[in-house]
Design a protein around this motif. Structure first.
Motif, PDB file in Angstrom:
ATOM      1  N   ASN A 179       0.842  -1.188   0.000  1.00  0.00           N
ATOM      2  CA  ASN A 179       0.000   0.000   0.000  1.00  0.00           C
ATOM      3  C   ASN A 179       0.876   1.236   0.000  1.00  0.00           C
ATOM      4  O   ASN A 179       2.112   1.134  -0.054  1.00  0.00           O
ATOM      5  N   ASP A 180       0.248   2.397   0.076  1.00  0.00           N
ATOM      6  CA  ASP A 180       0.977   3.660  -0.045  1.00  0.00           C
ATOM      7  C   ASP A 180       1.795   4.010   1.186  1.00  0.00           C
ATOM      8  O   ASP A 180       2.437   5.075   1.221  1.00  0.00           O
ATOM      9  N   PHE A 181       1.772   3.144   2.216  1.00  0.00           N
ATOM     10  CA  PHE A 181       2.559   3.385   3.423  1.00  0.00           C
ATOM     11  C   PHE A 181       3.785   2.477   3.484  1.00  0.00           C
ATOM     12  O   PHE A 181       4.443   2.392   4.513  1.00  0.00           O
ATOM     13  N   ILE A 182       4.083   1.813   2.370  1.00  0.00           N
ATOM     14  CA  ILE A 182       5.232   0.920   2.275  1.00  0.00           C
ATOM     15  C   ILE A 182       6.136   1.399   1.145  1.00  0.00           C
ATOM     16  O   ILE A 182       5.656   1.732   0.060  1.00  0.00           O
ATOM     17  N   THR A 183       7.437   1.432   1.399  1.00  0.00           N
ATOM     18  CA  THR A 183       8.391   1.739   0.340  1.00  0.00           C
ATOM     19  C   THR A 183       8.721   0.431  -0.365  1.00  0.00           C
ATOM     20  O   THR A 183       9.662  -0.275   0.004  1.00  0.00           O
ATOM     21  N   ASN A 184       7.917   0.104  -1.374  1.00  0.00           N
ATOM     22  CA  ASN A 184       8.072  -1.188  -2.037  1.00  0.00           C
ATOM     23  C   ASN A 184       9.126  -1.189  -3.137  1.00  0.00           C
ATOM     24  O   ASN A 184       9.595  -2.238  -3.552  1.00  0.00           O
ATOM     25  N   SER A 185       9.479  -0.030  -3.650  1.00  0.00           N
ATOM     26  CA  SER A 185      10.411   0.035  -4.769  1.00  0.00           C
ATOM     27  C   SER A 185      11.796  -0.440  -4.372  1.00  0.00           C
ATOM     28  O   SER A 185      12.193  -0.387  -3.204  1.00  0.00           O
ATOM     29  N   GLN A 234      10.955  -0.766   3.293  1.00  0.00           N
ATOM     30  CA  GLN A 234      10.581  -0.500   4.677  1.00  0.00           C
ATOM     31  C   GLN A 234       9.128  -0.035   4.767  1.00  0.00           C
ATOM     32  O   GLN A 234       8.538   0.441   3.792  1.00  0.00           O
ATOM     33  N   GLU A 235       8.535  -0.165   5.980  1.00  0.00           N
ATOM     34  CA  GLU A 235       7.147   0.209   6.186  1.00  0.00           C
ATOM     35  C   GLU A 235       7.037   1.301   7.247  1.00  0.00           C
ATOM     36  O   GLU A 235       7.927   1.484   8.074  1.00  0.00           O
ATOM     37  N   THR A 236       5.914   2.028   7.204  1.00  0.00           N
ATOM     38  CA  THR A 236       5.626   3.047   8.210  1.00  0.00           C
ATOM     39  C   THR A 236       5.408   2.390   9.569  1.00  0.00           C
ATOM     40  O   THR A 236       4.652   1.417   9.676  1.00  0.00           O
ATOM     41  N   GLN A 237       6.050   2.925  10.584  1.00  0.00           N
ATOM     42  CA  GLN A 237       5.939   2.376  11.939  1.00  0.00           C
ATOM     43  C   GLN A 237       5.938   3.508  12.953  1.00  0.00           C
ATOM     44  O   GLN A 237       6.540   4.566  12.731  1.00  0.00           O
ATOM     45  N   VAL A 238       5.284   3.269  14.079  1.00  0.00           N
ATOM     46  CA  VAL A 238       5.358   4.193  15.208  1.00  0.00           C
ATOM     47  C   VAL A 238       5.287   3.398  16.498  1.00  0.00           C
ATOM     48  O   VAL A 238       4.533   2.430  16.606  1.00  0.00           O
TER      49      VAL A 238
END
Length: 464
Positions: free
Chosen positions: A108-114, A180-184
């Motif tokens: 999804n748009d919250f993951i840096t898949n490239s 990497q993915e968005t995390q908090v």
């Protein structure tokens, strides 16, 4: 009548759970900052374990599914209290009042898949660049820009080389976030000392207060196209300790098992060490004619909010107790504003204020109503319903929940005259919410989510 309305026998099996987190209610609220352990009669001690499992799913604005972002979360609460004499009481409470735990997974748009090469090419608009070429080019430019101008570059060539180096370093730093993915994750701890003094003809009133020691720490990673130019941003806020205070007033009427308490907790101002990485900060600064680094170690001011809790109970008949809890937290005054993030955002917003990394629009209200029924001298059961207002909608994409409705059940068993074990659970219906990034752009939508809480408590009470 005191023995008829025995508070010990009528005690609610499970103390109110303030169901709140970045993945379950308003702001960063977690424990509800309960102080009812201090309001018990005689000598009292408790250990409470709470486990939260929330299911928070949705879609990004591109239509991609967002799998469950809410990480399971647990915490402990401890309390001990004793009466010095018939006037003065002392107590110590420990809890984990504020927190968050969210992790975006999937595609999804919250993951840096490239891949790293794709990120470099997308950032530089050059389809021929890859990691190896960029690394070689950076080394060459650094050599050319060494002190003393070893290659004899003209002023115009020096300026061009510096601009090229800025762009390539920003691309290289962004490439490091590939996959990497968005995390908090936010954690906090409170240790509260309380001294109470009873007064009135029958010692029915009590004033109490004391100091609060609080520690906070946090980690945030923003990834994916949802965060636009902020993708790749990382912040680590080191553990910081600071101090606040608590004050309150309570009233009791043992004849009808009535207890009421109003408690205020102060805000606590932290000045913590913060490490930031913003891969495109240098490039953004160069575009605007400002010198900005890609990393910064600086101080950050974070003020955890004040709060007001109202706790009430009264006997309905010799075996039934009614309870009510109300909590208010002004999350609309809260913000996390890291300095490098804020400086880069000033370029995008073209003003001197910039953006906060995390902020909320509304204050939080929590209301919970319950009944406890004594089935036998050793066994009591309880039920409750609750409502949390949330802290605004749209709300930060790092915690896309707009409050909740809840229903809970619990039971308490007196193992001995002094020792008791309690257990219970609560089911939560979360409010639908749109997730937004700091510039107020909506980037996701979360609907039809739920969760549950389970807890156990071991308590000891000896009347004096």
């Amino acid at each position: 009548m005191r023995s008829t309305f025995c508070l010990k026998a009528l005690s609610v099996a499970i103390a109110t759970f303030s169901v709140a987190s970045a993945a379950s209610a308003a702001g960063l609220d977690r424990s509800g900052q309960d102080i009812t352990a201090f309001l018990q009669d005689g000598t009292y001690a408790e250990t409470v374990y709470t486990y939260i499992d929330a299911d928070v799913t949705g879609k990004d604005t591109s239509g991609n599914k967002i799998d469950d972002i809410a990480e399971d979360y647990d915490f402990f609460r401890y309390g001990v209290k004793t009466d010095i004499n018939d006037t003065f009481s002392i107590g110590v409470l420990y809890d984990e009042p504020f927190g968050a735990a969210a992790d975006y997974v999937g595609e999804n748009d919250f993951i840096t898949n490239s891949s790293a090469d794709a990120l470099i090419q997308g950032f530089t608009k050059d389809p021929n660049l890859n990691e190896a070429i960029v690394d070689q080019s950076i080394a060459a430019l650094q050599g050319a820009l060494a002190p003393g101008n070893p290659e004899g570059l003209s002023p115009e060539q020096l300026q061009q080389a510096q601009g090229d180096l800025i762009g390539l370093q920003a691309a290289r730093n962004l490439a490091d976030t590939a996959g990497q993915e968005t995390q908090v994750e936010v954690r906090s701890e409170n240790l509260t000392g309380i001294l109470g003094a009873k007064f009135g003809a029958n010692k029915e009133f009590q004033v109490y207060g004391g100091p609060v020691i609080q520690q906070v720490k946090a980690d945030v990673k923003l990834r994916g196209t949802a965060y636009s130019s902020a993708s790749g941003y990382t912040a680590h806020i080191s553990n910081d300790q600071d101090y606040g205070w608590l004050a309150g007033l309570s009233y009791s009427k043992p004849e009808i098992a009535l207890k009421a308490a109003l408690t205020y907790r102060s805000e606590i101002e932290h000045e913590a060490d913060a490490s930031e990485v913003f891969p495109i900060a240098t490039a953004a600064g160069a575009t605007a004619g400002r010198a900005l680094p890609t990393t910064r170690n600086d101080k950050i001011d974070i003020t955890t909010p004040e709060s007001v809790n109202f706790d009430f109970q009264t006997g309905i008949n010799p075996t039934t107790l009614a309870t009510a809890k109300v909590r208010w937290v002004p999350w609309s005054d809260f913000a996390i504003v890291p300095s490098l993030y804020n400086d880069v955002s000033k370029i995008a917003t073209q003003d001197d204020d910039g953006l906060a990394l995390v902020s909320y629009d509304d204050d939080q209200w929590v209301v919970e109503l319950g009944l406890a029924k004594r089935l036998s001298p050793a066994l009591a059961v309880s039920g409750n319903i609750g409502w949390d207002s949330g802290a605004g909608d749209p709300v930060t994409s790092l915690g896309p929940i707009e409050g909740y409705y809840s229903v809970g059940l619990g039971a308490k068993y007196n193992v001995t005259e002094n020792w008791a074990v309690s257990a219970g659970g609560k089911y939560l219906w979360f409010g639908d919410a749109e997730g937004q990034i700091p510039n107020k752009t909506v980037v996701s939508n979360f609907e039809d989510n739920d969760g549950y809480i389970v807890g156990v408590k071991l308590s000891y009470q000896a009347a004096q």
